[in-house]
Design an enzyme around this catalytic site. Structure first.
Site, short mmCIF file in Angstrom:
data_model
loop_
_atom_site.label_atom_id
_atom_site.label_comp_id
_atom_site.label_asym_id
_atom_site.label_seq_id
_atom_site.Cartn_x
_atom_site.Cartn_y
_atom_site.Cartn_z
N ASP A 46 0.85 -1.19 0.00
CA ASP A 46 0.00 0.00 0.00
C ASP A 46 0.90 1.24 0.00
O ASP A 46 2.11 1.15 0.19
CB ASP A 46 -0.89 -0.05 1.24
CG ASP A 46 -1.85 1.12 1.34
OD1 ASP A 46 -2.29 1.61 0.28
OD2 ASP A 46 -2.16 1.54 2.48
N ASP A 97 -0.32 5.06 1.30
CA ASP A 97 -0.58 5.87 2.48
C ASP A 97 -0.56 5.02 3.74
O ASP A 97 -1.24 3.99 3.82
CB ASP A 97 -1.93 6.58 2.36
CG ASP A 97 -1.94 7.64 1.28
OD1 ASP A 97 -1.54 8.77 1.56
OD2 ASP A 97 -2.34 7.32 0.14
#
Length: 279
Positions: free
Chosen positions: A33, A35
């Site tokens: 991922d 953020d």
């Protein structure tokens, strides 16, 4: 602390077990991922930047034979590509509705058809949220995100009510709402998520060890997609992952360990001219 948290092993306490799997693997598919994982969570959704050391390690992994890297994000594809700034890897944007792999980019066909519907919802929310401190809507073309990290607690209910009103007026039952860390995601009502994008990437590298690192509820489907591999959760709380990294600051050490365990001087390949040009 919940039972789920007590039973989940920390990555840094399980090095021997994880290293054995990494060293024995034919190859690694490392998906992560953005953020809260490669970059810290910021109050301003436009502020996050990848930690420079994370970029360095991902580039090193990209240039290692038997490793493929992918960044899987809720951000729009163009946005996450610019923020990561690494060529020669795969990217999935909008939770996998946009996918760049094998030098080609594809958009989920049903999601593409709903761009106009998403745009109408965004315009309605811009007007509805204009008077609410800290609330904003981000148009990501095939999806949208409502941010309320900077909104006072007593106004959050108004944000949620505005979202429900916009969905009722313009969604026609074809746009669904999901949650996240102080955000509300609005997506076409199609059965698609990060886990499906990761599964497609894994199919390109059958027999390799799939790894996924993430920090949010939207990453749970990706953790389940790598059930036979390594799922690593960043943060606290219950999760389907196998291992935990307590804070985002610990991601660099996690990536570095994976790179070290897999690295071998004989497996490092020269970057392609295109990759060299962009690095």
């Amino acid at each position: 602390m919940s039972e789920g948290e007590r039973s989940l092993e920390r990555f840094d306490s399980s090095h021997a077990r994880i290293r054995e799997r990494v060293e024995a693997a034919e190859g690694l598919l490392l998906c992560t991922d953005f953020d809260g994982t490669l970059a810290p969570i910021e109050t301003d959704p436009q502020a996050p930047e990848i930690v420079p050391e994370n970029r360095r390690v991902l580039r090193a992994l990209r240039d290692t034979a038997g490793v493929r890297v992918a960044v899987v994000s809720g951000r729009a594809l163009a946005d996450v590509r610019e923020r990561v700034g690494i060529e020669g890897i795969a990217y999935a944007g909008n939770h996998g509705l946009e996918l760049q792999r094998r030098d080609a980019t594809a958009v989920h066909p049903i999601a593409a058809k709903h761009r106009g519907r998403i745009a109408r919802i965004v315009e309605a929310l811009k007007a509805a949220l204009a008077g609410i401190e800290g609330a904003a809507v981000e148009d990501k073309s095939v999806t949208a995100t409502v941010h309320y990290r900077k909104t006072p607690d007593e106004r959050i209910r108004q944000v949620r009510e505005a979202v429900e009103t916009a969905l009722e007026r313009f969604g026609d039952g074809r746009v669904r709402r999901t949650g996240g860390k102080e955000i509300i995601e609005l997506r076409p009502a199609v059965r698609w998520h990060k886990g499906m994008a990761v599964s497609l990437l894994a199919a390109d590298h059958e027999g390799w060890l799939p790894i996924y690192i993430g920090d949010d509820t939207t990453d749970e489907s990706a953790f389940r997609a790598v059930e036979d591999g390594l799922a690593i959760y960043v943060g606290s709380g219950e999760t389907a992952a196998h291992y935990r990294v307590p804070t985002q600051e610990g991601v660099t050490a996690c990536l570095s360990a994976l790179a070290e365990w897999h690295a071998d001087e004989s497996t490092v390949r020269e970057p392609t001219p295109i990759e060299t040009q962009h690095t």
